[in-house]
Design an enzyme around this catalytic site. Sequence first.
Site, PDB file in Angstrom:
ATOM      1  N   LYS A  84      12.598 -55.153  37.458  1.00 36.59           N
ATOM      2  CA  LYS A  84      12.398 -53.719  37.735  1.00 36.59           C
ATOM      3  C   LYS A  84      10.909 -53.460  37.833  1.00 36.59           C
ATOM      4  CE  LYS A  84      14.968 -49.953  38.089  1.00 36.59           C
ATOM      5  NZ  LYS A  84      16.388 -49.835  38.455  1.00 36.59           N
ATOM      6  N   ASP A 134      14.712 -46.559  43.335  1.00 41.51           N
ATOM      7  CA  ASP A 134      15.238 -45.986  42.087  1.00 41.51           C
ATOM      8  C   ASP A 134      14.700 -44.546  42.086  1.00 41.51           C
ATOM      9  OD1 ASP A 134      16.629 -46.964  39.391  1.00 41.51           O
ATOM     10  OD2 ASP A 134      15.003 -45.655  38.767  1.00 41.51           O
TER      11      ASP A 134
HETATM   12  P1  NDP Z   1      16.400 -39.724  42.727  1.00 39.59           P
HETATM   13  O1  NDP Z   1      14.942 -39.748  42.596  1.00 39.59           O
HETATM   14  O2  NDP Z   1      17.025 -39.720  44.062  1.00 39.59           O
HETATM   15  O3  NDP Z   1      17.013 -38.493  41.921  1.00 39.59           O
HETATM   16  C1  NDP Z   1      16.775 -38.325  40.567  1.00 39.59           C
HETATM   17  C2  NDP Z   1      17.450 -37.057  40.105  1.00 39.59           C
HETATM   18  O4  NDP Z   1      17.403 -36.986  38.686  1.00 39.59           O
HETATM   19  C3  NDP Z   1      16.758 -35.813  40.620  1.00 39.59           C
HETATM   20  O5  NDP Z   1      17.700 -34.781  40.727  1.00 39.59           O
HETATM   21  C4  NDP Z   1      15.746 -35.513  39.498  1.00 39.59           C
HETATM   22  O6  NDP Z   1      15.349 -34.164  39.446  1.00 39.59           O
HETATM   23  C5  NDP Z   1      16.580 -35.881  38.296  1.00 39.59           C
HETATM   24  N1  NDP Z   1      15.704 -36.305  37.187  1.00 39.59           N
HETATM   25  C6  NDP Z   1      14.796 -37.302  37.217  1.00 39.59           C
HETATM   26  N2  NDP Z   1      14.155 -37.402  36.047  1.00 39.59           N
HETATM   27  C7  NDP Z   1      14.669 -36.448  35.282  1.00 39.59           C
HETATM   28  C8  NDP Z   1      14.411 -36.023  33.973  1.00 39.59           C
HETATM   29  N3  NDP Z   1      13.467 -36.631  33.205  1.00 39.59           N
HETATM   30  N4  NDP Z   1      15.148 -34.997  33.477  1.00 39.59           N
HETATM   31  C9  NDP Z   1      16.095 -34.391  34.255  1.00 39.59           C
HETATM   32  N5  NDP Z   1      16.372 -34.753  35.511  1.00 39.59           N
HETATM   33  C10 NDP Z   1      15.668 -35.753  36.016  1.00 39.59           C
HETATM   34  O7  NDP Z   1      16.916 -40.997  41.877  1.00 39.59           O
HETATM   35  P2  NDP Z   1      18.318 -41.736  41.930  1.00 39.59           P
HETATM   36  O8  NDP Z   1      19.406 -40.791  42.237  1.00 39.59           O
HETATM   37  O9  NDP Z   1      18.154 -42.949  42.742  1.00 39.59           O
HETATM   38  O10 NDP Z   1      18.448 -42.239  40.415  1.00 39.59           O
HETATM   39  C11 NDP Z   1      19.144 -41.496  39.424  1.00 39.59           C
HETATM   40  C12 NDP Z   1      19.561 -42.413  38.298  1.00 39.59           C
HETATM   41  O11 NDP Z   1      20.435 -43.429  38.821  1.00 39.59           O
HETATM   42  C13 NDP Z   1      18.437 -43.182  37.613  1.00 39.59           C
HETATM   43  O12 NDP Z   1      18.771 -43.362  36.253  1.00 39.59           O
HETATM   44  C14 NDP Z   1      18.450 -44.523  38.314  1.00 39.59           C
HETATM   45  O13 NDP Z   1      17.892 -45.536  37.511  1.00 39.59           O
HETATM   46  C15 NDP Z   1      19.948 -44.723  38.488  1.00 39.59           C
HETATM   47  N6  NDP Z   1      20.376 -45.664  39.511  1.00 39.59           N
HETATM   48  C16 NDP Z   1      19.933 -45.573  40.797  1.00 39.59           C
HETATM   49  C17 NDP Z   1      20.399 -46.441  41.752  1.00 39.59           C
HETATM   50  C18 NDP Z   1      20.018 -46.328  43.176  1.00 39.59           C
HETATM   51  O14 NDP Z   1      20.532 -47.103  43.972  1.00 39.59           O
HETATM   52  N7  NDP Z   1      19.168 -45.398  43.577  1.00 39.59           N
HETATM   53  C19 NDP Z   1      21.307 -47.530  41.387  1.00 39.59           C
HETATM   54  C20 NDP Z   1      21.779 -47.503  40.025  1.00 39.59           C
HETATM   55  C21 NDP Z   1      21.288 -46.600  39.142  1.00 39.59           C
HETATM   56  P3  NDP Z   1      13.951 -33.690  40.112  1.00 39.59           P
HETATM   57  O15 NDP Z   1      14.239 -33.565  41.578  1.00 39.59           O
HETATM   58  O16 NDP Z   1      13.670 -32.414  39.427  1.00 39.59           O
HETATM   59  O17 NDP Z   1      12.947 -34.756  39.814  1.00 39.59           O
HETATM   60  O1  2IT Z   2      19.334 -49.413  38.868  1.00 37.24           O
HETATM   61  C1  2IT Z   2      19.678 -49.993  39.917  1.00 37.24           C
HETATM   62  O2  2IT Z   2      20.636 -50.762  39.953  1.00 37.24           O
HETATM   63  C2  2IT Z   2      18.918 -49.709  41.142  1.00 37.24           C
HETATM   64  N1  2IT Z   2      18.015 -48.876  41.119  1.00 37.24           N
HETATM   65  C3  2IT Z   2      19.235 -50.436  42.412  1.00 37.24           C
HETATM   66  C4  2IT Z   2      18.554 -51.768  42.446  1.00 37.24           C
HETATM   67  C5  2IT Z   2      18.656 -52.521  43.741  1.00 37.24           C
HETATM   68  O3  2IT Z   2      18.025 -53.583  43.797  1.00 37.24           O
HETATM   69  O4  2IT Z   2      19.347 -52.099  44.664  1.00 37.24           O
END
Ligand code: NDP
Ligand code: 2IT
Length: 444
Positions: free
Chosen positions: A125, A165
Amino acid sequence: MTYTQELKKMIQKRDPNETEFIQATSEVLDSISLALDDHPEYIESGVLDRMIEPERQIIFRVPWVDDQGAVQVNRGYRVEFNSALGPYKGGLRFHSSVNLGIIKFLGFEQIFKNALTGLPMGGGKGGSDFDPHGKSDSEVMRFCQSFMSELYRHIGQFKDVPAGDIGVGKREIGFLFGQYKRLANEYSGVLTGKDLSYGGSLLRTQATGYGLLYFTKAMTDDHGLNLKDKLCVISGSGNVAIYAAYKAKELGLKVIAMSDSDGYIYDKEGIDIDLVQTIKEVKRARIKTYINDRPKAEYHKGSKGIWQIKCDVALPCATQNEMDLLDAKTLVQNGVQVVAEGANMPLSREASDYLVQNKILYGPAKAANAGGVAVSGLEMSQNSLRLKWSVEEVDERLKKIMNDIYREASLTAAKYGQKDNLIVGANIAGFLRVAEAMYLQGVV
Ligand code: NDP
Ligand code: 2IT
Protein backbone atom coordinates in the site's frame (compact mmCIF):
# COMPACT_ATOMS: atom_id res chain seq x y z
CA MET A 1 2.10 -15.79 27.38
CA THR A 2 1.14 -17.47 24.10
CA TYR A 3 3.16 -17.04 20.92
CA THR A 4 0.64 -14.70 19.29
CA GLN A 5 0.38 -12.64 22.50
CA GLU A 6 4.15 -12.25 22.46
CA LEU A 7 4.02 -11.05 18.86
CA LYS A 8 1.34 -8.50 19.74
CA LYS A 9 3.52 -7.21 22.56
CA MET A 10 6.48 -6.93 20.23
CA ILE A 11 4.49 -4.86 17.71
CA GLN A 12 3.35 -2.53 20.52
CA LYS A 13 6.94 -2.11 21.67
CA ARG A 14 8.40 -1.57 18.21
CA ASP A 15 5.82 0.87 16.89
CA PRO A 16 3.75 2.17 19.82
CA ASN A 17 2.34 5.09 17.82
CA GLU A 18 0.95 3.07 14.93
CA THR A 19 -2.52 2.56 16.41
CA GLU A 20 -4.23 1.39 13.23
CA PHE A 21 -1.43 -1.09 12.50
CA ILE A 22 -1.64 -2.42 16.06
CA GLN A 23 -5.44 -2.78 15.68
CA ALA A 24 -5.22 -4.66 12.36
CA THR A 25 -2.41 -7.01 13.42
CA SER A 26 -4.08 -7.80 16.78
CA GLU A 27 -7.27 -8.91 15.09
CA VAL A 28 -5.46 -11.19 12.65
CA LEU A 29 -3.15 -12.66 15.31
CA ASP A 30 -6.10 -13.40 17.62
CA SER A 31 -7.95 -15.19 14.81
CA ILE A 32 -5.11 -17.31 13.52
CA SER A 33 -3.99 -18.54 16.92
CA LEU A 34 -6.77 -21.14 16.44
CA ALA A 35 -4.99 -22.57 13.38
CA LEU A 36 -1.42 -22.65 14.65
CA ASP A 37 -1.66 -25.96 16.55
CA ASP A 38 -1.93 -27.75 13.21
CA HIS A 39 1.18 -26.00 11.87
CA PRO A 40 4.19 -26.06 14.21
CA GLU A 41 6.39 -25.65 11.11
CA TYR A 42 5.09 -22.12 10.59
CA ILE A 43 6.13 -21.20 14.13
CA GLU A 44 9.53 -22.86 13.83
CA SER A 45 10.31 -21.08 10.55
CA GLY A 46 9.23 -17.71 11.95
CA VAL A 47 6.49 -17.23 9.37
CA LEU A 48 4.49 -14.99 11.68
CA ASP A 49 7.47 -13.00 12.93
CA ARG A 50 8.26 -12.24 9.30
CA MET A 51 4.68 -11.64 8.24
CA ILE A 52 4.16 -8.72 10.64
CA GLU A 53 7.24 -6.85 9.36
CA PRO A 54 7.08 -5.25 5.90
CA GLU A 55 9.66 -6.49 3.41
CA ARG A 56 10.45 -2.88 2.52
CA GLN A 57 9.16 0.59 3.48
CA ILE A 58 9.89 3.58 1.30
CA ILE A 59 9.31 7.14 2.54
CA PHE A 60 10.10 10.05 0.27
CA ARG A 61 9.80 13.79 -0.25
CA VAL A 62 7.22 15.00 -2.79
CA PRO A 63 7.95 18.62 -3.71
CA TRP A 64 5.63 20.45 -6.13
CA VAL A 65 4.63 23.99 -7.07
CA ASP A 66 1.05 25.18 -6.51
CA ASP A 67 -0.96 27.50 -8.79
CA GLN A 68 0.28 30.54 -6.86
CA GLY A 69 3.88 29.59 -7.55
CA ALA A 70 4.54 28.53 -3.96
CA VAL A 71 6.59 25.41 -3.20
CA GLN A 72 4.68 22.68 -1.35
CA VAL A 73 6.20 19.57 0.21
CA ASN A 74 4.29 16.39 1.00
CA ARG A 75 5.43 13.02 2.26
CA GLY A 76 5.10 9.94 0.05
CA TYR A 77 4.96 6.30 1.15
CA ARG A 78 5.08 2.85 -0.36
CA VAL A 79 5.06 -0.12 1.98
CA GLU A 80 5.97 -3.33 0.14
CA PHE A 81 4.64 -5.73 2.73
CA ASN A 82 4.66 -9.26 1.41
CA SER A 83 5.57 -10.84 -1.93
CA ALA A 84 5.01 -14.53 -1.11
CA LEU A 85 2.11 -14.90 -3.54
CA GLY A 86 3.06 -12.42 -6.26
CA PRO A 87 4.18 -8.84 -6.94
CA TYR A 88 3.22 -6.36 -4.22
CA LYS A 89 -0.30 -5.15 -4.99
CA GLY A 90 -2.44 -2.51 -3.38
CA GLY A 91 -3.73 1.01 -3.73
CA LEU A 92 -2.41 4.52 -3.16
CA ARG A 93 -4.25 6.82 -0.75
CA PHE A 94 -4.04 10.62 -0.95
CA HIS A 95 -5.60 12.07 2.21
CA SER A 96 -4.40 14.57 4.79
CA SER A 97 -4.58 11.92 7.55
CA VAL A 98 -2.11 9.55 5.85
CA ASN A 99 0.85 8.46 7.98
CA LEU A 100 3.08 5.37 8.15
CA GLY A 101 0.81 3.52 10.62
CA ILE A 102 -2.20 3.91 8.32
CA ILE A 103 -0.28 2.75 5.23
CA LYS A 104 1.10 -0.22 7.20
CA PHE A 105 -2.35 -1.28 8.41
CA LEU A 106 -3.70 -1.07 4.87
CA GLY A 107 -0.73 -2.99 3.45
CA PHE A 108 -1.05 -5.68 6.10
CA GLU A 109 -4.78 -6.18 5.41
CA GLN A 110 -4.06 -6.27 1.70
CA ILE A 111 -1.83 -9.36 2.06
CA PHE A 112 -4.71 -11.52 3.27
CA LYS A 113 -7.37 -9.89 1.09
CA ASN A 114 -5.31 -10.53 -2.02
CA ALA A 115 -4.67 -14.11 -0.92
CA LEU A 116 -8.43 -14.65 -0.56
CA THR A 117 -9.03 -13.65 -4.18
CA GLY A 118 -7.01 -16.70 -5.25
CA LEU A 119 -5.07 -14.55 -7.73
CA PRO A 120 -1.25 -14.31 -7.68
CA MET A 121 -0.78 -11.00 -5.84
CA GLY A 122 1.33 -10.04 -2.83
CA GLY A 123 0.37 -7.16 -0.54
CA GLY A 124 1.39 -3.50 -0.42
CA LYS A 125 0.00 0.00 0.00
CA GLY A 126 1.16 3.55 -0.47
CA GLY A 127 0.06 7.13 -0.58
CA SER A 128 0.66 10.61 0.66
CA ASP A 129 -0.63 13.21 3.11
CA PHE A 130 -1.50 15.33 0.04
CA ASP A 131 -5.12 16.52 0.21
CA PRO A 132 -6.71 16.66 -3.27
CA HIS A 133 -9.79 18.58 -2.02
CA GLY A 134 -9.95 22.00 -3.65
CA LYS A 135 -6.82 21.50 -5.77
CA SER A 136 -6.92 22.33 -9.48
CA ASP A 137 -6.37 19.62 -12.10
CA SER A 138 -2.94 21.10 -12.86
CA GLU A 139 -1.94 21.01 -9.20
CA VAL A 140 -3.04 17.38 -8.95
CA MET A 141 -1.07 16.62 -12.12
CA ARG A 142 2.11 18.27 -10.84
CA PHE A 143 1.78 16.49 -7.53
CA CYS A 144 1.24 13.09 -9.21
CA GLN A 145 4.22 13.66 -11.51
CA SER A 146 6.47 14.50 -8.57
CA PHE A 147 5.16 11.52 -6.58
CA MET A 148 5.89 9.17 -9.50
CA SER A 149 9.33 10.70 -10.10
CA GLU A 150 10.45 8.84 -6.98
CA LEU A 151 8.03 5.90 -6.98
CA TYR A 152 8.81 4.74 -10.52
CA ARG A 153 12.16 3.19 -9.54
CA HIS A 154 10.46 0.92 -7.00
CA ILE A 155 7.51 -0.41 -9.01
CA GLY A 156 6.96 -2.52 -12.13
CA GLN A 157 4.54 -5.05 -13.56
CA PHE A 158 6.47 -7.92 -11.94
CA LYS A 159 7.54 -5.98 -8.81
CA ASP A 160 4.84 -3.81 -7.39
CA VAL A 161 1.58 -2.71 -9.02
CA PRO A 162 -0.22 0.24 -7.33
CA ALA A 163 -3.86 1.28 -7.90
CA GLY A 164 -6.37 3.73 -6.42
CA ASP A 165 -7.80 4.18 -2.93
CA ILE A 166 -9.16 7.24 -1.11
CA GLY A 167 -8.36 10.36 -3.13
CA VAL A 168 -6.89 8.40 -6.03
CA GLY A 169 -9.24 7.68 -8.93
CA LYS A 170 -9.12 7.70 -12.73
CA ARG A 171 -7.70 11.23 -12.95
CA GLU A 172 -4.78 10.53 -10.61
CA ILE A 173 -4.04 7.09 -12.12
CA GLY A 174 -3.85 8.75 -15.56
CA PHE A 175 -1.28 11.34 -14.42
CA LEU A 176 0.72 8.69 -12.54
CA PHE A 177 0.73 6.33 -15.54
CA GLY A 178 1.82 9.06 -17.95
CA GLN A 179 4.78 9.99 -15.77
CA TYR A 180 5.77 6.34 -15.19
CA LYS A 181 5.76 5.67 -18.93
CA ARG A 182 7.91 8.71 -19.56
CA LEU A 183 10.50 7.96 -16.89
CA ALA A 184 10.73 4.19 -17.39
CA ASN A 185 10.39 4.40 -21.18
CA GLU A 186 8.13 1.40 -20.93
CA TYR A 187 4.44 0.74 -21.61
CA SER A 188 3.29 -1.92 -19.20
CA GLY A 189 0.51 -2.76 -16.77
CA VAL A 190 2.36 -1.10 -13.90
CA LEU A 191 -0.82 0.42 -12.45
CA THR A 192 -4.40 -0.82 -12.34
CA GLY A 193 -7.56 1.23 -12.37
CA LYS A 194 -6.47 2.70 -15.71
CA ASP A 195 -8.97 4.22 -18.12
CA LEU A 196 -10.29 1.90 -20.82
CA SER A 197 -8.53 4.01 -23.45
CA TYR A 198 -5.05 2.91 -22.31
CA GLY A 199 -5.31 -0.60 -20.94
CA GLY A 200 -7.86 -0.49 -18.13
CA SER A 201 -10.31 -3.29 -17.47
CA LEU A 202 -14.04 -2.99 -17.94
CA LEU A 203 -15.76 -2.94 -14.53
CA ARG A 204 -12.67 -2.04 -12.46
CA THR A 205 -14.35 1.24 -11.51
CA GLN A 206 -17.45 -0.58 -10.31
CA ALA A 207 -15.69 -3.66 -8.92
CA THR A 208 -15.37 -2.91 -5.20
CA GLY A 209 -18.96 -1.74 -4.79
CA TYR A 210 -20.43 -4.47 -7.00
CA GLY A 211 -18.25 -7.09 -5.30
CA LEU A 212 -19.44 -5.92 -1.89
CA LEU A 213 -23.03 -6.59 -2.90
CA TYR A 214 -22.17 -9.96 -4.49
CA PHE A 215 -20.54 -10.94 -1.20
CA THR A 216 -23.51 -9.64 0.80
CA LYS A 217 -25.91 -11.61 -1.39
CA ALA A 218 -23.86 -14.80 -1.01
CA MET A 219 -23.96 -14.33 2.77
CA THR A 220 -27.69 -13.53 3.00
CA ASP A 221 -28.68 -16.29 0.52
CA ASP A 222 -26.78 -18.76 2.69
CA HIS A 223 -28.92 -17.68 5.67
CA GLY A 224 -32.22 -17.60 3.79
CA LEU A 225 -32.53 -13.82 4.01
CA ASN A 226 -34.08 -12.00 1.06
CA LEU A 227 -32.60 -8.56 0.32
CA LYS A 228 -35.60 -7.29 -1.60
CA ASP A 229 -37.01 -4.02 -0.22
CA LYS A 230 -34.54 -3.97 2.69
CA LEU A 231 -33.57 -0.50 3.86
CA CYS A 232 -29.91 0.19 3.26
CA VAL A 233 -27.57 2.86 4.65
CA ILE A 234 -24.23 3.43 2.94
CA SER A 235 -21.56 5.71 4.41
CA GLY A 236 -19.25 7.61 2.08
CA SER A 237 -20.06 8.79 -1.43
CA GLY A 238 -16.83 7.94 -3.20
CA ASN A 239 -15.95 5.19 -5.63
CA VAL A 240 -16.87 2.27 -3.38
CA ALA A 241 -20.06 3.81 -1.94
CA ILE A 242 -21.49 4.91 -5.30
CA TYR A 243 -21.17 1.54 -7.02
CA ALA A 244 -22.31 -0.29 -3.90
CA ALA A 245 -25.43 1.91 -4.06
CA TYR A 246 -26.06 1.16 -7.75
CA LYS A 247 -25.75 -2.61 -7.24
CA ALA A 248 -27.82 -2.50 -4.03
CA LYS A 249 -30.61 -0.80 -5.96
CA GLU A 250 -30.35 -3.33 -8.76
CA LEU A 251 -30.76 -6.13 -6.21
CA GLY A 252 -33.94 -4.52 -4.88
CA LEU A 253 -32.64 -2.79 -1.75
CA LYS A 254 -33.69 0.76 -0.98
CA VAL A 255 -30.70 3.01 -0.27
CA ILE A 256 -31.91 5.80 2.04
CA ALA A 257 -28.71 7.52 3.23
CA MET A 258 -25.16 8.36 2.12
CA SER A 259 -22.46 10.68 3.50
CA ASP A 260 -19.18 12.50 3.03
CA SER A 261 -16.71 13.68 5.63
CA ASP A 262 -18.86 16.73 6.47
CA GLY A 263 -22.29 15.14 6.94
CA TYR A 264 -25.00 12.84 5.59
CA ILE A 265 -28.11 12.95 3.45
CA TYR A 266 -31.29 11.07 4.31
CA ASP A 267 -33.80 10.55 1.51
CA LYS A 268 -36.79 8.48 2.61
CA GLU A 269 -37.90 7.97 -0.97
CA GLY A 270 -34.60 6.41 -1.92
CA ILE A 271 -31.35 8.14 -2.80
CA ASP A 272 -31.02 9.43 -6.36
CA ILE A 273 -27.66 7.78 -7.02
CA ASP A 274 -27.06 9.50 -10.38
CA LEU A 275 -27.37 12.82 -8.57
CA VAL A 276 -24.85 11.78 -5.89
CA GLN A 277 -22.47 10.65 -8.62
CA THR A 278 -22.77 13.94 -10.49
CA ILE A 279 -22.17 15.92 -7.30
CA LYS A 280 -19.16 13.91 -6.11
CA GLU A 281 -17.50 12.73 -9.32
CA VAL A 282 -18.36 15.35 -11.92
CA LYS A 283 -18.67 18.54 -9.88
CA ARG A 284 -16.34 17.40 -7.05
CA ALA A 285 -18.75 19.21 -4.72
CA ARG A 286 -20.08 18.46 -1.22
CA ILE A 287 -22.93 16.04 -0.57
CA LYS A 288 -24.97 18.71 1.20
CA THR A 289 -25.78 20.21 -2.23
CA TYR A 290 -27.97 17.12 -2.83
CA ILE A 291 -30.90 18.80 -1.13
CA ASN A 292 -30.84 21.66 -3.67
CA ASP A 293 -32.22 19.17 -6.22
CA ARG A 294 -34.15 16.97 -3.78
CA PRO A 295 -35.77 19.42 -1.36
CA LYS A 296 -37.69 16.67 0.49
CA ALA A 297 -34.43 15.00 1.53
CA GLU A 298 -32.59 16.02 4.70
CA TYR A 299 -28.96 17.01 5.21
CA HIS A 300 -27.36 16.62 8.63
CA LYS A 301 -23.93 17.86 9.64
CA GLY A 302 -21.49 15.30 11.05
CA SER A 303 -20.88 12.05 9.17
CA LYS A 304 -21.32 9.74 12.17
CA GLY A 305 -25.01 10.54 12.61
CA ILE A 306 -25.73 8.23 9.68
CA TRP A 307 -25.63 5.15 11.97
CA GLN A 308 -28.62 6.48 13.91
CA ILE A 309 -30.88 5.83 10.93
CA LYS A 310 -33.01 2.69 11.21
CA CYS A 311 -31.99 0.21 8.52
CA ASP A 312 -31.75 -3.52 7.73
CA VAL A 313 -28.43 -3.41 5.90
CA ALA A 314 -25.50 -1.12 6.80
CA LEU A 315 -22.56 -0.79 4.42
CA PRO A 316 -19.70 1.35 5.80
CA CYS A 317 -17.80 2.51 2.69
CA ALA A 318 -15.88 5.62 3.82
CA THR A 319 -12.85 5.05 6.04
CA GLN A 320 -11.25 3.24 9.00
CA ASN A 321 -12.89 3.29 12.43
CA GLU A 322 -15.94 5.17 11.19
CA MET A 323 -18.25 2.96 13.29
CA ASP A 324 -17.62 2.52 17.02
CA LEU A 325 -19.26 0.36 19.69
CA LEU A 326 -21.99 2.89 20.38
CA ASP A 327 -22.89 3.07 16.67
CA ALA A 328 -22.97 -0.74 16.48
CA LYS A 329 -25.27 -0.89 19.52
CA THR A 330 -27.61 1.68 17.97
CA LEU A 331 -27.76 -0.29 14.70
CA VAL A 332 -28.54 -3.53 16.55
CA GLN A 333 -31.20 -1.81 18.65
CA ASN A 334 -32.75 -0.52 15.43
CA GLY A 335 -32.93 -4.06 14.05
CA VAL A 336 -30.00 -4.18 11.62
CA GLN A 337 -29.59 -7.64 10.06
CA VAL A 338 -26.52 -7.25 7.88
CA VAL A 339 -23.30 -5.22 8.10
CA ALA A 340 -20.74 -5.60 5.31
CA GLU A 341 -17.56 -3.54 5.02
CA GLY A 342 -16.77 -1.72 1.78
CA ALA A 343 -14.10 0.40 3.49
CA ASN A 344 -10.96 -1.05 5.08
CA MET A 345 -11.36 -1.65 8.85
CA PRO A 346 -14.35 0.72 9.17
CA LEU A 347 -15.38 -0.83 12.49
CA SER A 348 -13.51 -0.54 15.75
CA ARG A 349 -12.58 -3.89 17.28
CA GLU A 350 -15.28 -3.47 19.95
CA ALA A 351 -17.91 -2.74 17.29
CA SER A 352 -17.11 -5.80 15.17
CA ASP A 353 -16.93 -8.07 18.24
CA TYR A 354 -20.34 -6.76 19.33
CA LEU A 355 -21.93 -7.57 15.96
CA VAL A 356 -20.49 -11.09 15.98
CA GLN A 357 -21.72 -11.67 19.54
CA ASN A 358 -25.18 -10.48 18.53
CA LYS A 359 -25.27 -12.86 15.54
CA ILE A 360 -25.56 -10.08 12.98
CA LEU A 361 -24.52 -11.24 9.49
CA TYR A 362 -21.19 -9.48 9.27
CA GLY A 363 -18.83 -9.37 6.27
CA PRO A 364 -15.33 -8.21 7.24
CA ALA A 365 -13.46 -5.94 4.83
CA LYS A 366 -10.72 -8.25 3.63
CA ALA A 367 -13.38 -10.62 2.35
CA ALA A 368 -16.25 -8.28 1.49
CA ASN A 369 -14.32 -5.54 -0.36
CA ALA A 370 -11.87 -7.81 -2.20
CA GLY A 371 -13.74 -7.29 -5.48
CA GLY A 372 -11.72 -4.17 -6.29
CA VAL A 373 -8.33 -5.77 -6.08
CA ALA A 374 -9.72 -8.93 -7.70
CA VAL A 375 -10.60 -7.00 -10.85
CA SER A 376 -7.22 -5.28 -10.58
CA GLY A 377 -5.79 -8.79 -10.80
CA LEU A 378 -7.95 -9.41 -13.86
CA GLU A 379 -6.69 -6.12 -15.35
CA MET A 380 -3.10 -7.39 -14.89
CA SER A 381 -4.02 -10.65 -16.65
CA GLN A 382 -5.57 -8.78 -19.57
CA ASN A 383 -2.53 -6.49 -19.85
CA SER A 384 -0.20 -9.51 -19.93
CA LEU A 385 -2.35 -11.25 -22.53
CA ARG A 386 -2.66 -7.98 -24.49
CA LEU A 387 -6.39 -8.41 -24.87
CA LYS A 388 -9.64 -7.18 -23.37
CA TRP A 389 -12.43 -9.18 -21.79
CA SER A 390 -16.08 -8.16 -22.16
CA VAL A 391 -18.20 -6.74 -19.31
CA GLU A 392 -20.02 -10.08 -19.07
CA GLU A 393 -16.77 -11.99 -18.78
CA VAL A 394 -15.29 -9.75 -16.08
CA ASP A 395 -18.58 -9.63 -14.16
CA GLU A 396 -18.86 -13.41 -14.23
CA ARG A 397 -15.32 -13.80 -12.86
CA LEU A 398 -15.92 -11.14 -10.19
CA LYS A 399 -19.13 -12.85 -9.05
CA LYS A 400 -17.42 -16.22 -8.85
CA ILE A 401 -14.48 -14.79 -6.88
CA MET A 402 -16.82 -13.12 -4.34
CA ASN A 403 -18.92 -16.28 -3.96
CA ASP A 404 -15.78 -18.37 -3.51
CA ILE A 405 -14.43 -15.97 -0.88
CA TYR A 406 -17.69 -16.15 1.06
CA ARG A 407 -17.75 -19.93 0.89
CA GLU A 408 -14.12 -20.29 1.91
CA ALA A 409 -14.44 -17.88 4.86
CA SER A 410 -17.64 -19.55 6.00
CA LEU A 411 -16.29 -23.13 5.73
CA THR A 412 -13.04 -22.17 7.47
CA ALA A 413 -14.92 -20.53 10.34
CA ALA A 414 -16.99 -23.67 10.82
CA LYS A 415 -13.93 -25.90 10.61
CA TYR A 416 -12.32 -24.05 13.53
CA GLY A 417 -15.48 -24.17 15.66
CA GLN A 418 -16.51 -20.55 14.98
CA LYS A 419 -19.51 -21.04 12.70
CA ASP A 420 -20.60 -17.80 10.96
CA ASN A 421 -17.68 -15.82 12.40
CA LEU A 422 -16.34 -14.58 9.08
CA ILE A 423 -13.60 -12.51 10.76
CA VAL A 424 -11.99 -15.71 11.97
CA GLY A 425 -12.83 -17.55 8.74
CA ALA A 426 -11.37 -14.92 6.42
CA ASN A 427 -8.28 -14.31 8.55
CA ILE A 428 -7.41 -18.01 8.83
CA ALA A 429 -8.15 -18.79 5.16
CA GLY A 430 -6.02 -15.88 3.93
CA PHE A 431 -3.27 -16.59 6.44
CA LEU A 432 -2.91 -20.27 5.53
CA ARG A 433 -2.41 -19.45 1.86
CA VAL A 434 0.32 -16.88 2.53
CA ALA A 435 1.95 -18.91 5.31
CA GLU A 436 2.36 -22.03 3.17
CA ALA A 437 4.02 -20.04 0.36
CA MET A 438 6.33 -18.26 2.82
CA TYR A 439 7.25 -21.55 4.51
CA LEU A 440 8.12 -23.23 1.20
CA GLN A 441 10.22 -20.25 0.06
CA GLY A 442 12.53 -20.46 3.11
CA VAL A 443 13.61 -17.72 5.49
CA VAL A 444 13.59 -14.64 3.26
P1 NDP B 1 -12.98 7.90 -2.43
O1 NDP B 1 -11.90 8.87 -2.26
O2 NDP B 1 -13.58 7.68 -3.76
O3 NDP B 1 -14.18 8.22 -1.43
C1 NDP B 1 -13.98 8.29 -0.06
C2 NDP B 1 -15.29 8.65 0.60
O4 NDP B 1 -15.15 8.51 2.01
C3 NDP B 1 -15.69 10.08 0.35
O5 NDP B 1 -17.09 10.18 0.41
C4 NDP B 1 -15.05 10.82 1.54
O6 NDP B 1 -15.68 12.04 1.85
C5 NDP B 1 -15.27 9.79 2.63
N1 NDP B 1 -14.23 9.93 3.66
C6 NDP B 1 -12.90 9.85 3.48
N2 NDP B 1 -12.24 10.04 4.63
C7 NDP B 1 -13.18 10.24 5.54
C8 NDP B 1 -13.15 10.52 6.91
N3 NDP B 1 -11.97 10.62 7.59
N4 NDP B 1 -14.33 10.66 7.57
C9 NDP B 1 -15.51 10.55 6.89
N5 NDP B 1 -15.60 10.30 5.58
C10 NDP B 1 -14.46 10.16 4.92
O7 NDP B 1 -12.40 6.51 -1.85
P2 NDP B 1 -12.91 5.03 -2.09
O8 NDP B 1 -14.37 4.99 -2.25
O9 NDP B 1 -12.05 4.41 -3.10
O10 NDP B 1 -12.50 4.34 -0.69
C11 NDP B 1 -13.40 4.23 0.39
C12 NDP B 1 -12.96 3.12 1.32
O11 NDP B 1 -12.95 1.88 0.59
C13 NDP B 1 -11.55 3.25 1.88
O12 NDP B 1 -11.52 2.68 3.17
C14 NDP B 1 -10.72 2.40 0.94
O13 NDP B 1 -9.54 1.95 1.56
C15 NDP B 1 -11.68 1.25 0.69
N6 NDP B 1 -11.46 0.45 -0.50
C16 NDP B 1 -11.33 1.02 -1.74
C17 NDP B 1 -11.18 0.24 -2.85
C18 NDP B 1 -11.13 0.80 -4.22
O14 NDP B 1 -11.06 0.03 -5.16
N7 NDP B 1 -11.19 2.11 -4.41
C19 NDP B 1 -11.05 -1.21 -2.72
C20 NDP B 1 -11.27 -1.73 -1.39
C21 NDP B 1 -11.44 -0.89 -0.34
P3 NDP B 1 -15.06 13.44 1.33
O15 NDP B 1 -15.51 13.56 -0.09
O16 NDP B 1 -15.66 14.43 2.25
O17 NDP B 1 -13.58 13.34 1.46
O1 2IT C 1 -8.07 -1.57 -0.53
C1 2IT C 1 -8.04 -2.06 -1.68
O2 2IT C 1 -8.21 -3.26 -1.89
C2 2IT C 1 -7.81 -1.14 -2.81
N1 2IT C 1 -7.72 0.07 -2.60
C3 2IT C 1 -7.68 -1.68 -4.20
C4 2IT C 1 -6.28 -2.14 -4.46
C5 2IT C 1 -5.97 -2.54 -5.88
O3 2IT C 1 -4.80 -2.85 -6.11
O4 2IT C 1 -6.86 -2.58 -6.73
